[in-house]
Scaffold this active site. Structure first.
Site, PDB file in Angstrom:
ATOM      1  N   GLY A  73      -1.605  59.358 -34.760  1.00  0.00           N
ATOM      2  CA  GLY A  73      -0.797  60.485 -35.204  1.00  0.00           C
ATOM      3  C   GLY A  73      -0.205  60.237 -36.582  1.00  0.00           C
ATOM      4  CD  GLN A 181       6.350  63.293 -27.903  1.00  0.00           C
ATOM      5  OE1 GLN A 181       6.431  63.513 -26.699  1.00  0.00           O
ATOM      6  NE2 GLN A 181       6.237  62.072 -28.382  1.00  0.00           N
ATOM      7  CB  ALA A 202      -5.678  59.095 -27.980  1.00  0.00           C
ATOM      8  CG  HIS A 203      -0.246  56.289 -28.107  1.00  0.00           C
ATOM      9  ND1 HIS A 203       1.052  55.994 -27.779  1.00  0.00           N
ATOM     10  CD2 HIS A 203      -0.247  56.594 -29.418  1.00  0.00           C
ATOM     11  CE1 HIS A 203       1.812  56.102 -28.876  1.00  0.00           C
ATOM     12  NE2 HIS A 203       1.045  56.471 -29.872  1.00  0.00           N
ATOM     13  CB  CYS A 327      10.310  54.703 -34.738  1.00  0.00           C
ATOM     14  SG  CYS A 327       9.156  55.726 -33.858  1.00  0.00           S
TER      15      CYS A 327
HETATM   16  C1  PLP Z   1       4.213  59.286 -31.448  1.00  0.00           C
HETATM   17  C2  PLP Z   1       4.373  60.342 -32.479  1.00  0.00           C
HETATM   18  C3  PLP Z   1       3.762  60.254 -33.743  1.00  0.00           C
HETATM   19  C4  PLP Z   1       2.990  59.029 -34.177  1.00  0.00           C
HETATM   20  O1  PLP Z   1       1.762  58.913 -33.513  1.00  0.00           O
HETATM   21  P1  PLP Z   1       1.059  57.473 -33.453  1.00  0.00           P
HETATM   22  O2  PLP Z   1      -0.288  57.760 -32.859  1.00  0.00           O
HETATM   23  O3  PLP Z   1       1.904  56.632 -32.559  1.00  0.00           O
HETATM   24  O4  PLP Z   1       0.954  56.952 -34.841  1.00  0.00           O
HETATM   25  C5  PLP Z   1       3.914  61.306 -34.625  1.00  0.00           C
HETATM   26  N1  PLP Z   1       4.628  62.389 -34.292  1.00  0.00           N
HETATM   27  C6  PLP Z   1       5.237  62.520 -33.101  1.00  0.00           C
HETATM   28  C7  PLP Z   1       6.001  63.755 -32.800  1.00  0.00           C
HETATM   29  C8  PLP Z   1       5.137  61.506 -32.156  1.00  0.00           C
HETATM   30  O5  PLP Z   1       5.753  61.624 -30.980  1.00  0.00           O
END
Ligand code: PLP
Length: 402
Positions: A73, A181, A202-203, A327
């Protein structure tokens, strides 16, 4: 010693779906061909990457050729914003975003400010909602891009992105939405949203970590972010994370298939947890929009306590939750999202996020409702603020005012 085994931090990450793992395994073992090759091994992996592209596209009403795989993301957000800004540098150097975005968006915008772009950070109301009117007012002749998330990761508020998209379309400004999300949890239709760029990871939907995708609407030009080989139709260089991509496609197609049932089931658990907390814990305030809310998100401020102390007590009982965004843990600054919603410092410090997912049951909600009230009572007993409050020297913030 641990009494429970509760995972209530599904907004931070989710466990890999066993079927996604099974789909990935061959690509971590015998099916190792580089998709760029011309022989049979390569063709096989190329076919599987394209199958995953179709699975992601189908889940957001896009065309497969509009899906570009990234390493997550964060990369997709960086690419969308830097790429859109850079491609318009000659004519348009203004970006509009909101104050409650994920740091992958906010820090990218701050970086661009240092490089000569100007950025408007739109405020939100007390529910964490960005108003479409505020977007329209902020648009200037030199606006290149609007980036507003589809759903907030801390308080769960779902943003009126399709109304914002009508405005950006009307003004000929690009719209990016961070749907990390939302993807797999609420329905997404890029056409209905009027989105030009959309990020998924994906996660957050039971796929593997380290893989995501950017939807780029056909005809939308953005600068390249990763330079190198000709992968991803010449737009994102780097040998494909084949196993990750295949796992992501599988996880997303399962999530899309199960979405209607899971949405109803998880929302009901969320509402039970919210009303249970409101019924048993005084001076507790729900953060985020009560109705326009992600199915799994429960975020509360508890007066007179420190969120971090509560997290430690919860952890000792085998309950995993979060005090905002993972974070920011390790930093003492209160959440930028709660601050933007006008929540005072001391209240923001007493905030906790529980996020429910596909493995949570009614028994988990019951267990939390059993352990939480006594923990909060215990922490309040030790709090000088609470002492002042019950002896009439202090005051609680007004919790009656919605
Ligand atoms: C987790 C998250 C990200 C970052 O995604 P990653 O795949 O962990 O780099 C970005 N935006 C939102 C809203 C998130 O919850």
């Amino acid at each position: 010693m641990q009494k429970h085994n509760l995972y209530l931090d599904n907004a931070a990450t989710t466990p890999l779906h066993p079927d996604a793992l099974a789909a990935m395994m061959p690509f971590l073992t015998e099916r190792y061909g580089n998709p760029s090759g011309i022989y049979d091994y390569a063709r096989e992996t190329k076919k599987s990457v394209d199958e995953a592209r179709r699975q992601i596209a189908a889940g957001i009403n896009a065309k497969p050729e509009e899906i570009f795989f990234t390493c997550g993301g964060t990369e997709a957000d960086n690419w969308a914003i830097k790429g859109a800004a850079e491609a318009r540098w000659d004519k348009a150097r203004h970006i509009i975003t909101s104050a409650i975005e994920h740091h992958a968006v906010l820090h990218t915008c701050q970086y661009l400010e240092k490089r000569g772009y100007s950025v408007t950070y739109l405020p939100v109301d007390e529910n964490g909602t960005v108003s479409p009117e505020s977007v329209e007012k902020a648009i200037r002749p030199d606006t290149a891009l609007v980036s507003v998330m589809l759903a907030n990761n801390e308080v769960g508020t779902v943003e009126p992105v399709s109304a914002i998209g009508e405005i950006t379309r009307k003004h000929g400004v690009l719209l990016h939405t961070d749907a990390v999300q939302a993807a797999g949890h609420i329905p997404i239709d890029v056409e209905a949203l009027n989105a030009d760029l959309l990020t998924v990871s994906a996660h957050k939907f039971y796929g593997p970590k380290g893989v995501g995708a950017l939807y780029i609407k056909k005809g939308v030009r953005i600068a390249q972010f990763m330079h190198g080989g000709a992968q991803e139709n010449n737009r994102r260089a780097g040998t494909e994370n084949v196993a990750g991509i295949v796992g992501m496609g599988k996880a997303f197609s399962i999530a899309a298939q199960e979405l209607p049932g899971e949405y109803a089931r998880v929302s009901a658990l969320r509402d039970r947890l919210i009303s249970g907390i409101e019924a048993t814990i005084p001076h507790a305030k729900l953060n985020g929009h009560r109705h326009d809310r992600l199915p799994g998100n429960v975020n509360f401020s508890f007066a007179f306590i420190e969120g971090e102390s509560l997290l430690l007590l919860l952890d000792m009982q085998g309950c995993r939750a979060s005090s905002g965004s993972a974070c920011s843990s390790g930093s003492l600054d209160p959440s930028h999202v709660l601050m933007a919603m006008g929540i005072p410092h001391e209240k923001a410090h007493g905030s906790i996020r529980f996020t429910l997912g596909r493995h949570n049951t009614g028994a988990d909600v019951d267990a939390l409702l059993e352990i939480l009230p006594p923990m909060i009572a215990r922490l309040r007993e030790m709090s000088p603020l609470y002492e002042d409050f019950i002896t009439g020297k202090g005051q609680v913030w007004n919790t009656a005012k919605k």
